[in-house]
Design a protein around this motif. Structure first.
Motif, PDB file in Angstrom:
ATOM      1  N   ARG A   1     -41.762  66.008  16.626  1.00  0.00           N
ATOM      2  CA  ARG A   1     -40.356  65.566  16.642  1.00  0.00           C
ATOM      3  C   ARG A   1     -39.935  65.223  15.227  1.00  0.00           C
ATOM      4  NH1 ARG A   1     -39.494  65.234  22.097  1.00  0.00           N
ATOM      5  NH2 ARG A   1     -37.262  65.142  21.732  1.00  0.00           N
ATOM      6  N   CYS A   2     -38.675  65.553  14.883  1.00  0.00           N
ATOM      7  CA  CYS A   2     -38.149  65.253  13.562  1.00  0.00           C
ATOM      8  C   CYS A   2     -38.064  63.733  13.375  1.00  0.00           C
ATOM      9  CB  CYS A   2     -36.763  65.876  13.383  1.00  0.00           C
ATOM     10  SG  CYS A   2     -36.024  65.493  11.787  1.00  0.00           S
ATOM     11  N   PRO A   3     -38.700  63.185  12.313  1.00  0.00           N
ATOM     12  CA  PRO A   3     -38.662  61.729  12.117  1.00  0.00           C
ATOM     13  C   PRO A   3     -37.270  61.201  11.782  1.00  0.00           C
ATOM     14  CG  PRO A   3     -39.754  62.818  10.269  1.00  0.00           C
ATOM     15  CD  PRO A   3     -39.484  63.879  11.295  1.00  0.00           C
ATOM     16  N   ARG A   4     -36.353  62.090  11.395  1.00  0.00           N
ATOM     17  CA  ARG A   4     -35.008  61.619  11.021  1.00  0.00           C
ATOM     18  C   ARG A   4     -34.111  61.489  12.246  1.00  0.00           C
ATOM     19  NH1 ARG A   4     -31.966  64.608   6.620  1.00  0.00           N
ATOM     20  NH2 ARG A   4     -31.889  62.751   5.321  1.00  0.00           N
ATOM     21  N   ASP A   5     -34.178  62.470  13.142  1.00  0.00           N
ATOM     22  CA  ASP A   5     -33.224  62.477  14.253  1.00  0.00           C
ATOM     23  C   ASP A   5     -33.880  62.711  15.616  1.00  0.00           C
ATOM     24  OD1 ASP A   5     -33.653  65.346  14.140  1.00  0.00           O
ATOM     25  OD2 ASP A   5     -32.282  65.301  12.415  1.00  0.00           O
ATOM     26  N   ASP A   6     -35.219  62.701  15.651  1.00  0.00           N
ATOM     27  CA  ASP A   6     -35.963  62.789  16.908  1.00  0.00           C
ATOM     28  C   ASP A   6     -35.743  64.105  17.672  1.00  0.00           C
ATOM     29  OD1 ASP A   6     -37.904  61.493  18.462  1.00  0.00           O
ATOM     30  OD2 ASP A   6     -36.377  61.014  19.987  1.00  0.00           O
TER      31      ASP A   6
ATOM     32  N   ILE B   1     -39.238  73.873  11.819  1.00  0.00           N
ATOM     33  CA  ILE B   1     -37.898  73.511  11.384  1.00  0.00           C
ATOM     34  C   ILE B   1     -37.229  72.602  12.409  1.00  0.00           C
ATOM     35  CG2 ILE B   1     -35.602  74.447  10.792  1.00  0.00           C
ATOM     36  CD1 ILE B   1     -36.842  76.464   9.273  1.00  0.00           C
ATOM     37  N   CYS B   2     -36.454  71.652  11.906  1.00  0.00           N
ATOM     38  CA  CYS B   2     -35.661  70.823  12.813  1.00  0.00           C
ATOM     39  C   CYS B   2     -34.322  71.526  13.034  1.00  0.00           C
ATOM     40  CB  CYS B   2     -35.418  69.452  12.198  1.00  0.00           C
ATOM     41  SG  CYS B   2     -34.173  68.514  13.092  1.00  0.00           S
ATOM     42  N   PRO B   3     -33.967  71.853  14.284  1.00  0.00           N
ATOM     43  CA  PRO B   3     -32.703  72.555  14.538  1.00  0.00           C
ATOM     44  C   PRO B   3     -31.476  71.686  14.268  1.00  0.00           C
ATOM     45  CG  PRO B   3     -34.181  72.657  16.437  1.00  0.00           C
ATOM     46  CD  PRO B   3     -34.739  71.629  15.496  1.00  0.00           C
ATOM     47  N   THR B   4     -31.680  70.368  14.136  1.00  0.00           N
ATOM     48  CA  THR B   4     -30.536  69.478  13.895  1.00  0.00           C
ATOM     49  C   THR B   4     -30.241  69.336  12.396  1.00  0.00           C
ATOM     50  OG1 THR B   4     -31.055  68.246  15.894  1.00  0.00           O
ATOM     51  CG2 THR B   4     -29.580  67.184  14.316  1.00  0.00           C
ATOM     52  N   CYS B   5     -31.277  68.973  11.596  1.00  0.00           N
ATOM     53  CA  CYS B   5     -31.004  68.725  10.172  1.00  0.00           C
ATOM     54  C   CYS B   5     -31.541  69.838   9.268  1.00  0.00           C
ATOM     55  CB  CYS B   5     -31.559  67.374   9.743  1.00  0.00           C
ATOM     56  SG  CYS B   5     -33.360  67.311   9.727  1.00  0.00           S
ATOM     57  N   PHE B   6     -32.222  70.840   9.859  1.00  0.00           N
ATOM     58  CA  PHE B   6     -32.733  72.017   9.134  1.00  0.00           C
ATOM     59  C   PHE B   6     -33.788  71.694   8.074  1.00  0.00           C
ATOM     60  CE2 PHE B   6     -28.489  73.264  10.621  1.00  0.00           C
ATOM     61  CZ  PHE B   6     -28.863  74.308  11.451  1.00  0.00           C
TER      62      PHE B   6
HETATM   63 ZN    ZN Z   1     -34.074  66.634  11.873  1.00  0.00          ZN
END
Ligand code: ZN
Length: 178
Positions: free
Chosen positions: A145-150, A126-131
């Motif tokens: 790493r999340c491709p949307r917000d790194d 899970i991405c802790p920023t965008c979930f």
């Molecule tokens: Zn994210």
């Protein structure tokens, strides 16, 4: 108008659904006006009558009614006026609202069950920023790493999420039978 809980849940759902469909808050408000009028009248009425009551063009009302009908938010019946002619009328009543809510609860519960199934059979990150959640394959592809917000991806806490979702499903089922 005094609304019971089921009616206000239904109207709130309809408002959000229609505002989302049209990406326009005013359509959501119009949908609530139409449905409230049908609930108040407590009988099936044609769109021309609705247009007169609300002071809005029949064309616009018909457009919104058809979208609501597709979404199962309003009932439509055909009545014969004489031997050869029919009239279409719209309606909403307590029974209709109850059935709609039960169906909706079942849909939500089914979605949650699928999510529980995924969580218990695969490893999710899970991405802790965008979930957003990612499978292990995706995580390797994106190098953790999340491709949307790194943001660095973390492994989903499957047991606690499953416990939470399971109790949510249980509550929904209780709501439906209660
Ligand atoms: Zn994210």
């Amino acid at each position: 108008m005094v609304e019971d809980l089921e009616t206000s849940l239904f109207l709130e759902y309809a408002r959000r659904k229609m505002a989302f469909e049209y990406d326009n808050e005013e359509v959501g408000e119009l949908a609530v006006k139409i449905l409230s009028t049908l609930i108040e009248r407590n009988e099936a009425i044609p769109d021309e009558t609705l247009a007169l009551i609300l002071g809005i063009s029949a064309t616009e009302i018909r457009r919104v009614l058809h979208v609501m009908h597709k979404a199962g938010l309003v009932g439509l019946i055909r009545e014969s006026t004489d031997q050869y002619r029919y009239e279409y009328k719209w309606f909403i009543n307590k029974d209709f609202i109850r059935k709609f809510l039960i169906q909706h609860i079942n849909d939500v519960a089914a979605k949650l069950m699928r999510r529980i199934n995924t969580l218990s059979t695969t490893t999710l990150y899970i991405c802790p920023t965008c979930f957003r959640s990612y499978t292990l394959d995706e995580v390797y592809e994106y190098d953790f790493r999340c491709p949307r917000d790194d943001t660095e991806l973390v492994q989903a806490d499957a047991p606690s999420e499953i416990a939470f979702l399971t109790s949510t499903v249980k509550n929904l089922r209780r709501e439906e039978t209660g």
